[in-house]
Write an enzyme that holds these catalytic residues in place. Structure first.
Site, PDB file in Angstrom:
ATOM      1  N   ILE A 128       0.823  -1.228   0.000  1.00 25.25           N
ATOM      2  CA  ILE A 128       0.000   0.000   0.000  1.00 25.25           C
ATOM      3  C   ILE A 128       0.853   1.273   0.000  1.00 25.25           C
ATOM      4  O   ILE A 128       0.360   2.348  -0.299  1.00 25.25           O
ATOM      5  CB  ILE A 128      -1.010   0.050   1.185  1.00 25.25           C
ATOM      6  CG1 ILE A 128      -0.301  -0.087   2.545  1.00 25.25           C
ATOM      7  CG2 ILE A 128      -2.102  -0.987   1.022  1.00 25.25           C
ATOM      8  CD1 ILE A 128      -1.156   0.342   3.724  1.00 25.25           C
ATOM      9  N   PHE A 188      -7.231  -3.268   6.257  1.00 22.95           N
ATOM     10  CA  PHE A 188      -6.599  -4.061   7.318  1.00 22.95           C
ATOM     11  C   PHE A 188      -5.074  -3.974   7.283  1.00 22.95           C
ATOM     12  O   PHE A 188      -4.432  -4.275   8.284  1.00 22.95           O
ATOM     13  CB  PHE A 188      -6.943  -5.555   7.159  1.00 22.95           C
ATOM     14  CG  PHE A 188      -8.388  -5.903   7.365  1.00 22.95           C
ATOM     15  CD1 PHE A 188      -8.882  -6.142   8.635  1.00 22.95           C
ATOM     16  CD2 PHE A 188      -9.257  -6.007   6.292  1.00 22.95           C
ATOM     17  CE1 PHE A 188     -10.212  -6.480   8.845  1.00 22.95           C
ATOM     18  CE2 PHE A 188     -10.584  -6.338   6.481  1.00 22.95           C
ATOM     19  CZ  PHE A 188     -11.057  -6.578   7.759  1.00 22.95           C
ATOM     20  N   ALA A 189      -4.524  -3.672   6.104  1.00 26.35           N
ATOM     21  CA  ALA A 189      -3.075  -3.815   5.925  1.00 26.35           C
ATOM     22  C   ALA A 189      -2.303  -2.975   6.935  1.00 26.35           C
ATOM     23  O   ALA A 189      -2.347  -1.740   6.897  1.00 26.35           O
ATOM     24  CB  ALA A 189      -2.693  -3.406   4.502  1.00 26.35           C
ATOM     25  N   SER A 207       0.910  -5.430  13.315  1.00 25.20           N
ATOM     26  CA  SER A 207      -0.011  -5.446  14.452  1.00 25.20           C
ATOM     27  C   SER A 207       0.556  -6.081  15.723  1.00 25.20           C
ATOM     28  O   SER A 207      -0.219  -6.489  16.576  1.00 25.20           O
ATOM     29  CB  SER A 207      -1.290  -6.182  14.045  1.00 25.20           C
ATOM     30  OG  SER A 207      -0.982  -7.526  13.751  1.00 25.20           O
ATOM     31  N   THR A 245      -8.337  -0.831  16.924  1.00 24.18           N
ATOM     32  CA  THR A 245      -8.013  -1.722  18.032  1.00 24.18           C
ATOM     33  C   THR A 245      -8.296  -1.095  19.394  1.00 24.18           C
ATOM     34  O   THR A 245      -8.231   0.140  19.542  1.00 24.18           O
ATOM     35  CB  THR A 245      -6.512  -2.094  17.962  1.00 24.18           C
ATOM     36  OG1 THR A 245      -6.118  -2.712  19.190  1.00 24.18           O
ATOM     37  CG2 THR A 245      -5.630  -0.874  17.776  1.00 24.18           C
ATOM     38  N   TYR A 250       2.161   0.573  18.472  1.00 22.46           N
ATOM     39  CA  TYR A 250       1.101   0.004  17.633  1.00 22.46           C
ATOM     40  C   TYR A 250      -0.211   0.765  17.828  1.00 22.46           C
ATOM     41  O   TYR A 250      -0.834   1.232  16.868  1.00 22.46           O
ATOM     42  CB  TYR A 250       0.932  -1.485  17.984  1.00 22.46           C
ATOM     43  CG  TYR A 250      -0.322  -2.090  17.415  1.00 22.46           C
ATOM     44  CD1 TYR A 250      -0.498  -2.199  16.049  1.00 22.46           C
ATOM     45  CD2 TYR A 250      -1.352  -2.531  18.258  1.00 22.46           C
ATOM     46  CE1 TYR A 250      -1.661  -2.741  15.524  1.00 22.46           C
ATOM     47  CE2 TYR A 250      -2.501  -3.077  17.746  1.00 22.46           C
ATOM     48  CZ  TYR A 250      -2.666  -3.178  16.382  1.00 22.46           C
ATOM     49  OH  TYR A 250      -3.821  -3.697  15.873  1.00 22.46           O
TER      50      TYR A 250
HETATM   51  N1  UFG Z   1      -0.773 -14.109  27.268  1.00 18.00           N
HETATM   52  C1  UFG Z   1      -0.105 -15.003  28.075  1.00 18.00           C
HETATM   53  N2  UFG Z   1       0.767 -15.862  27.491  1.00 18.00           N
HETATM   54  C2  UFG Z   1       0.999 -15.889  26.152  1.00 18.00           C
HETATM   55  C3  UFG Z   1       0.315 -14.973  25.324  1.00 18.00           C
HETATM   56  C4  UFG Z   1      -0.577 -14.086  25.919  1.00 18.00           C
HETATM   57  O1  UFG Z   1      -0.274 -15.010  29.298  1.00 18.00           O
HETATM   58  O2  UFG Z   1       1.830 -16.694  25.694  1.00 18.00           O
HETATM   59  C5  UFG Z   1      -1.732 -13.181  27.884  1.00 18.00           C
HETATM   60  C6  UFG Z   1      -1.360 -11.735  27.671  1.00 18.00           C
HETATM   61  O3  UFG Z   1      -0.495 -11.295  28.683  1.00 18.00           O
HETATM   62  C7  UFG Z   1      -2.733 -11.068  27.713  1.00 18.00           C
HETATM   63  C8  UFG Z   1      -3.676 -12.126  27.164  1.00 18.00           C
HETATM   64  O4  UFG Z   1      -2.970 -13.353  27.273  1.00 18.00           O
HETATM   65  O5  UFG Z   1      -3.078 -10.799  29.019  1.00 18.00           O
HETATM   66  C9  UFG Z   1      -4.040 -11.904  25.718  1.00 18.00           C
HETATM   67  O6  UFG Z   1      -2.842 -11.693  24.994  1.00 18.00           O
HETATM   68  P1  UFG Z   1      -2.776 -11.597  23.395  1.00 18.00           P
HETATM   69  O7  UFG Z   1      -1.349 -11.396  23.025  1.00 18.00           O
HETATM   70  O8  UFG Z   1      -3.504 -12.745  22.802  1.00 18.00           O
HETATM   71  O9  UFG Z   1      -3.634 -10.310  23.084  1.00 18.00           O
HETATM   72  P2  UFG Z   1      -3.446  -8.823  23.616  1.00 18.00           P
HETATM   73  O10 UFG Z   1      -4.561  -8.586  24.594  1.00 18.00           O
HETATM   74  O11 UFG Z   1      -2.096  -8.528  24.073  1.00 18.00           O
HETATM   75  O12 UFG Z   1      -3.577  -8.050  22.263  1.00 18.00           O
HETATM   76  C10 UFG Z   1      -4.770  -7.898  21.574  1.00 18.00           C
HETATM   77  C11 UFG Z   1      -4.492  -7.772  20.090  1.00 18.00           C
HETATM   78  C12 UFG Z   1      -3.652  -6.568  19.799  1.00 18.00           C
HETATM   79  C13 UFG Z   1      -4.279  -5.368  20.416  1.00 18.00           C
HETATM   80  C14 UFG Z   1      -4.589  -5.588  21.873  1.00 18.00           C
HETATM   81  C15 UFG Z   1      -5.372  -4.470  22.433  1.00 18.00           C
HETATM   82  O13 UFG Z   1      -3.839  -8.928  19.632  1.00 18.00           O
HETATM   83  O14 UFG Z   1      -3.550  -6.375  18.429  1.00 18.00           O
HETATM   84  O15 UFG Z   1      -5.373  -6.753  22.050  1.00 18.00           O
HETATM   85  O16 UFG Z   1      -4.954  -4.204  23.714  1.00 18.00           O
HETATM   86  F1  UFG Z   1      -3.450  -4.315  20.313  1.00 18.00           F
END
Ligand code: UFG
Length: 329
Positions: free
Chosen positions: A51, A72-73, A76, A116, A140
């Site tokens: 893009i 979406f691109a 993240s 997000t 991000y």
């Molecule tokens: N977690 C773990 N172990 C792991 C991975 C995640 O304990 O191996 C926990 C994280 O600490 C968090 C929860 O699981 O508490 C969810 O984590 P994710 O990484 O799945 O998702 P996030 O909440 O960090 O992120 C999501 C989206 C992002 C966005 C964010 C908004 O993936 O793109 O929500 O806050 F920015």
């Protein structure tokens, strides 16, 4: 007229493409396949390119008659964004600038944007409503908020209407079992938990058990990716019906802790999931829960796969059907 989906080979993008096709839309997908997967594009016309490349986008807009864009691109990964801010500003912010300029040049007046919960940062309260303070705690989140603001100025200057959809935690996979979540490297909770159930990982690391929550682990609002896809289609209809630019949260309004997700996955898979409690991950807010009342009221959105079990079950079907995800071409 076609809908242009940027990042349509990615996780949420590919599910939205599937939904658009199912509803009879003509779809053009733009993806540079850096994080997206060619195999995730099951229908529509794929144009491979970036893009940020204006000449490429000009070609796409010349070749196809585009009536709206779903954007979406973007990169993240919260963690990566903290160590490579330039990479995120370049792709997310500059890329969106090029896209909006080309839309202006070609008279395309509608855009649905993949935003997000990270735009809020540490929430003032939960459930979070759209008018709450936005103070991102990650690069991000900051780039996504900047992208939203760019759209506001392009609306003012060029009459391009936008709908920004702020998702909470996307999870699950398409009912066909053909498309699902496959990030490389994977950092999201649900796929990592299921890879552990499959024996591909020895254990799941829980990032922190000293948060001010019932069991000490972080609480998130998990939302099925196909429910997110539905919301994009509704947002498109809203704009086509003359709706004005606006921002909507998308979540189920219910929070689950990391340990609750792991327990649910143990039930769904019937397998033990070894768990190791370790330190907190930097930048994780304790609790993120959406109020999606506005999306329900204005867009008529109503999530249909709103039980955590359903979400994990659908992800499990994908992981068992495709234990190594997409085949890379
Ligand atoms: N977690 C773990 N172990 C792991 C991975 C995640 O304990 O191996 C926990 C994280 O600490 C968090 C929860 O699981 O508490 C969810 O984590 P994710 O990484 O799945 O998702 P996030 O909440 O960090 O992120 C999501 C989206 C992002 C966005 C964010 C908004 O993936 O793109 O929500 O806050 F920015």
């Amino acid at each position: 007229m076609a809908v242009l989906v940027t990042g349509g080979a990615g996780y949420i993008g590919s599910h939205t493409v599937a939904e658009l096709i199912a509803r009879g839309e003509e779809v053009v997908i733009v993806d540079n396949l850096e994080t997206g997967h060619r195999e995730a594009v099951t229908a529509g016309t794929l144009e491979i390119g970036d893009i940020r490349d204006k000449a490429f986008l000009n070609e796409v807009f010349t070749k196809h008659s585009i009536d709206a864009v779903i954007h979406f691109a973007a990169y993240s990964l919260v963690g990566e964004s903290m160590v490579k801010p330039g990479k995120y500003y370049d792709n997310n912010v500059s890329g969106t600038g090029v896209l909006l300029d080309v839309m202006k040049d070609y008279g395309v007046k509608r855009i649905v944007f993949s935003s997000t919960a990270a735009t809020y940062g540490e929430p003032e309260r939960v459930p979070i409503v759209e008018t709450d303070r936005t103070e991102p705690t990650s690069v991000y989140g900051e780039t996504k908020l900047t992208m939203e603001r760019m759209m506001r100025w392009f609306d003012q200057a060029h009459d391009i209407q936008y709908v920004s959809l702020r998702y909470f935690n996307a999870a699950g996979a398409h009912e066909s079992g053909q498309i699902g979540e496959d990030h490389r490297p994977e950092s999201h909770l649900v796929p990592i938990v299921l890879q552990t159930a499959l024996g591909q990982r020895e254990e799941i690391t829980v990032f922190g058990s000293d948060y001010p929550t019932a069991d000490g682990t972080c609480v998130r609002d998990y939302i099925h990716v196909s429910d997110l896809a539905d919301a994009h289609v509704l947002a498109l209809h809203y704009l086509r019906d003359g709706g004005k630019s606006d921002i909507f949260n998308l979540g189920n309004g219910q929070g689950f802790s990391v340990l609750e997700v792991i327990r649910t996955a143990e039930q769904v898979t019937g397998r033990p999931i070894p768990t190791a409690i370790r330190e907190r991950r930097a930048g994780d807010p304790a609790i993120l829960i959406a109020s999606a009342d506005k999306a329900r009221r204005v867009l008529g959105w109503s999530p249909r796969r709103d039980k955590l079990e359903q979400i994990v079950e659908s992800a499990w079907r994908w992981h068992t059907a495709r234990p190594h995800g997409y085949i890379e071409s």
